[in-house]
Design an enzyme around this catalytic site. Structure first.
Site, PDB file in Angstrom:
ATOM      1  N   ARG A 288      44.503 -20.467  30.949  1.00 57.10           N
ATOM      2  CA  ARG A 288      43.361 -19.589  30.659  1.00 57.10           C
ATOM      3  C   ARG A 288      43.795 -18.158  30.397  1.00 57.10           C
ATOM      4  NH1 ARG A 288      39.442 -21.283  35.382  1.00 57.10           N
ATOM      5  NH2 ARG A 288      41.378 -21.067  36.515  1.00 57.10           N
TER       6      ARG A 288
ATOM      7  N   GLU B  78      49.248 -22.563  46.045  1.00 57.85           N
ATOM      8  CA  GLU B  78      48.495 -22.908  47.243  1.00 57.85           C
ATOM      9  C   GLU B  78      48.343 -24.421  47.386  1.00 57.85           C
ATOM     10  OE1 GLU B  78      45.623 -21.172  44.153  1.00 57.85           O
ATOM     11  OE2 GLU B  78      47.602 -20.732  44.888  1.00 57.85           O
TER      12      GLU B  78
END
Length: 174
Positions: free
Chosen positions: A66, A103
């Protein structure tokens, strides 16, 4: 928050448990597909214009995927070059690689070597791992990373800084 920012935020949706349980993914696809996309790019240009002018930034580096969309459009808006920061194996050699922890796992990014002053653009700043990896790879590839900007900064997840500077953002969530 301005009315413009409110209309942008209405188009960003939360997708729970994507890409894995416990993660809330910020989906900007509806915003990218809207008639507000050109205005969003203008807002991002205003966010970074001073830095671009003061630091003689010659390229925007966008992080896959993105960040590519935002970065390429922003580079066009500002009439400067674009550098793709890609996932491993997507650029032809030679490249500079950097592996890092996410993460929800690990990843490796690559860039082509070059020179010049760059600003890194991405959509979401969560923990800062991807942005730090991109800045590290770009620096190793010969660029000077002058600034970092994101659409959304999830400040409650990070205390991100690159070389003593916080990332610029249109939206910050504490």
């Amino acid at each position: 928050m301005t009315n413009t920012h409110a209309k942008f935020l209405k188009l960003i949706t939360d997708v729970p448990d994507f890409p894995k349980p416990g993660i809330i993914f910020k989906d900007i696809s509806p915003l990218l597909a809207s008639e507000w996309f050109p205005e969003l790019i203008q807002e991002l240009a205003e966010l970074v214009r001073e830095s671009v002018n003061e630091n003689n930034i010659t390229r925007i580096a966008g992080i896959e995927s993105r960040g590519f969309i935002l970065g390429a459009a922003l580079a066009h808006e500002m009439n400067i070059g674009f550098i793709p920061v890609r996932k491993e194996g997507k650029l032809p050699p030679p490249t500079v690689r950097h592996s890092y922890a996410l993460e929800y796992g690990t990843d490796t990014i690559e860039v082509k070597a070059g020179t010049g002053s760059v600003i890194i653009i991405d959509d979401v700043l969560a923990t800062g791992g991807t942005l730090t990896a991109a800045a590290t790879a770009l620096t190793a590839a010969g660029y000077t990373v002058t600034d970092i900007a994101v659409l959304m900064d999830l400040k409650f997840l990070n205390r991100f800084e690159w070389q003593g500077r916080a990332a610029k953002s249109l939206f910050a969530f504490s």
